[in-house]
Scaffold this motif. Structure first.
Motif, PDB file in Angstrom:
ATOM      1  N   GLY A   1       1.036  -0.898  -0.280  1.00  0.00           N
ATOM      2  CA  GLY A   1      -0.249  -0.280  -0.334  1.00  0.00           C
ATOM      3  C   GLY A   1       0.512   1.238   0.096  1.00  0.00           C
ATOM      4  O   GLY A   1       0.085   2.463   0.183  1.00  0.00           O
TER       5      GLY A   1
ATOM      6  N   ALA B   1      -3.219   7.537  -8.465  1.00  0.00           N
ATOM      7  CA  ALA B   1      -4.093   8.305  -7.524  1.00  0.00           C
ATOM      8  C   ALA B   1      -4.431   9.675  -8.491  1.00  0.00           C
ATOM      9  O   ALA B   1      -3.506  10.791  -7.770  1.00  0.00           O
TER      10      ALA B   1
ATOM     11  N   ASP C   1      -1.491  11.781  -0.407  1.00  0.00           N
ATOM     12  CA  ASP C   1      -2.368  11.030  -0.467  1.00  0.00           C
ATOM     13  C   ASP C   1      -3.396  10.075   0.054  1.00  0.00           C
ATOM     14  O   ASP C   1      -2.495   9.365   1.111  1.00  0.00           O
ATOM     15  N   PRO C   2      -4.151  10.074   0.689  1.00  0.00           N
ATOM     16  CA  PRO C   2      -4.674   9.199   1.571  1.00  0.00           C
ATOM     17  C   PRO C   2      -5.148   7.897   0.964  1.00  0.00           C
ATOM     18  O   PRO C   2      -5.118   7.151   1.605  1.00  0.00           O
ATOM     19  N   ARG C   3      -4.798   7.501   0.008  1.00  0.00           N
ATOM     20  CA  ARG C   3      -4.638   6.533  -1.413  1.00  0.00           C
ATOM     21  C   ARG C   3      -3.624   5.165  -1.372  1.00  0.00           C
ATOM     22  O   ARG C   3      -4.091   4.448  -1.054  1.00  0.00           O
ATOM     23  N   ILE C   4      -2.153   6.545  -1.214  1.00  0.00           N
ATOM     24  CA  ILE C   4      -0.891   5.465  -1.442  1.00  0.00           C
ATOM     25  C   ILE C   4      -0.663   6.003  -0.464  1.00  0.00           C
ATOM     26  O   ILE C   4      -0.443   7.684  -0.569  1.00  0.00           O
TER      27      ILE C   4
ATOM     28  N   GLY D   1      -7.275  14.548   0.313  1.00  0.00           N
ATOM     29  CA  GLY D   1      -8.125  13.934   0.757  1.00  0.00           C
ATOM     30  C   GLY D   1      -9.384  14.857   0.669  1.00  0.00           C
ATOM     31  O   GLY D   1     -10.354  14.372   1.524  1.00  0.00           O
TER      32      GLY D   1
ATOM     33  N   GLY E   1      -9.953  14.645  -4.997  1.00  0.00           N
ATOM     34  CA  GLY E   1      -9.720  13.321  -5.628  1.00  0.00           C
ATOM     35  C   GLY E   1     -10.272  12.746  -6.623  1.00  0.00           C
ATOM     36  O   GLY E   1     -11.304  12.537  -6.899  1.00  0.00           O
TER      37      GLY E   1
END
Length: 385
Positions: free
Chosen positions: A182, A216, A331-334, A377, A382
């Protein structure tokens, strides 16, 4: 810590310097080189005068103060024929024509409430400050803290300072990324992979596409702007002077062509005249409509410009965020992927404070700034992969 900063414009170069000074192992990656795009196609504005109270104004005030010491340091360190930053603490004058006085007064009063210096000029003081300004001007507000620098020179100086502190420059295009658990583990480039602990997306108008390549996407769009350059002349503009409608154009979300008047002299004797804004993707054919509209408004502000030779015009793309706030943070995703973009036309002015927030996010460095309003975020930033 191994950090790849992607994008060698002013924001990327400032981030590379800030991170390198704090001991990180930095590689600054750009597909065309230092200041090859947006940062060489702008005016070099360091403005607080166009910021309404809110998070971006706080960022601008902090950054404006940092620029004064930073520009002095960059000039003191320059070597090998490197040009000066041409930093000028010239101040700004914002004007309104008849009918716009009260709106400008209210705007300036709100700014004073957050510590921005904004001084109303009477007719005698305005004549002394800008003797060639149109007599039609009904109100003028002086902003002593507005400043200017040469953006390409300054970006080069920031990058050179980062390299002296151990950063490495790589001219290559980023094509993708590898993740593990992740978190980002490497970026793929046309010159091969770079193993990293963190990546900072400073790709300006191309940050949305770079985010997609890294897994992302973010909603950053190009906004094209045109600037006119006159032939050199004896100095007749002494501040950064603009019409109050510039503030409305900056904050507008309209994709259609908008123009407002910004006029300033340079140390070389030319006069820079802006500005325009329009969202047309990466269309590199601005045509004559922006030039015609900018010139008409500029001659109303400074009538002597009617007899001036226009040397050239140029355009650039600015990174536009739908909510008009820069995107700065992880970034909240990666994990390990950070963004520093979305400044639109304020990237030059906001670069030092942005770099400070990036160092805070990546390295845990201290800052007095509130990072929350700029985090990637937040709603609407996003984009779907």
């Amino acid at each position: 810590m191994r950090i790849a900063v992607i994008g060698a414009g002013v924001v990327g170069a400032a981030c590379a310097l800030e991170l390198a000074e704090r001991g990180a192992e930095v590689v600054l990656v750009d597909r065309v080189g230092i200041a090859g795009e947006t940062s060489s196609r702008c005016e070099g504005n360091l403005l607080v005068s166009d910021k309404e109270p809110g998070p971006e104004a706080d960022l601008a005030i902090h950054s404006n103060a940092r620029w004064r010491a930073l520009a002095e340091r960059l000039d003191a360190e320059r070597a090998g024929g490197q040009p000066e930053t041409e930093f000028e603490a010239k101040g700004g004058v914002v004007v309104a024509f008849s009918g716009g006085e009260e709106a400008l007064r209210r705007f300036a009063a709100a700014q004073r409430g957050i510590g921005i210096r904004a001084e109303e000029l009477d007719a005698e003081a305005l004549l002394a400050a800008e003797p060639h300004l149109s007599p039609e001007v009904a109100l003028a507000i002086h902003y002593p803290d507005d400043a200017q620098l040469q953006p390409s020179n300054t970006t080069q100086a920031l990058a050179a300072a980062a390299i002296r502190r151990g950063a490495r420059l790589l001219v290559a295009e980023v094509t993708g990324a590898r993740t593990a658990g992740g978190r980002i583990a490497a970026v793929e480039t046309t010159s091969g992979p770079i193993e990293v602990d963190a990546v900072v997306n400073c790709a300006g108008p191309w940050a949305g596409e770079l985010g997609r390549r890294l897994g992302a996407p973010i909603d950053i769009r190009p906004r094209r702007g045109v600037i006119l350059v006159t032939a050199p002349m004896p100095q007749r503009v002494f501040h950064k002077v603009y019409d109050a409608d510039y503030v409305g154009a900056v904050g507008s979300g309209d994709a259609a062509l908008q123009t407002s008047t910004v006029v300033e002299s340079t140390p070389g004797g030319t006069v820079l005249i802006g500005s325009s804004r329009e969202r047309v993707g990466f269309d590199e054919r601005p045509g004559v409509d922006p030039v015609r509209a900018i010139a008409a408004k500029a001659t109303r502000l400074f009538p002597f410009l009617e007899e001036t030779i226009l040397l050239r015009s140029y355009f650039g793309f600015r990174p536009y965020a739908p909510d008009h706030l820069p995107v700065i943070g992880e970034d909240p995703r990666i994990g390990g992927l950070f963004h520093a973009t979305g400044h639109e036309g304020a990237g030059i002015g906001l670069a030092p404070a942005t770099a400070e927030l990036v160092a805070h996010a990546v390295l845990g460095a201290p800052t007095s700034l509130d990072p929350v309003p700029f985090l990637p975020g937040r709603p609407g930033i996003g984009a779907a992969a």
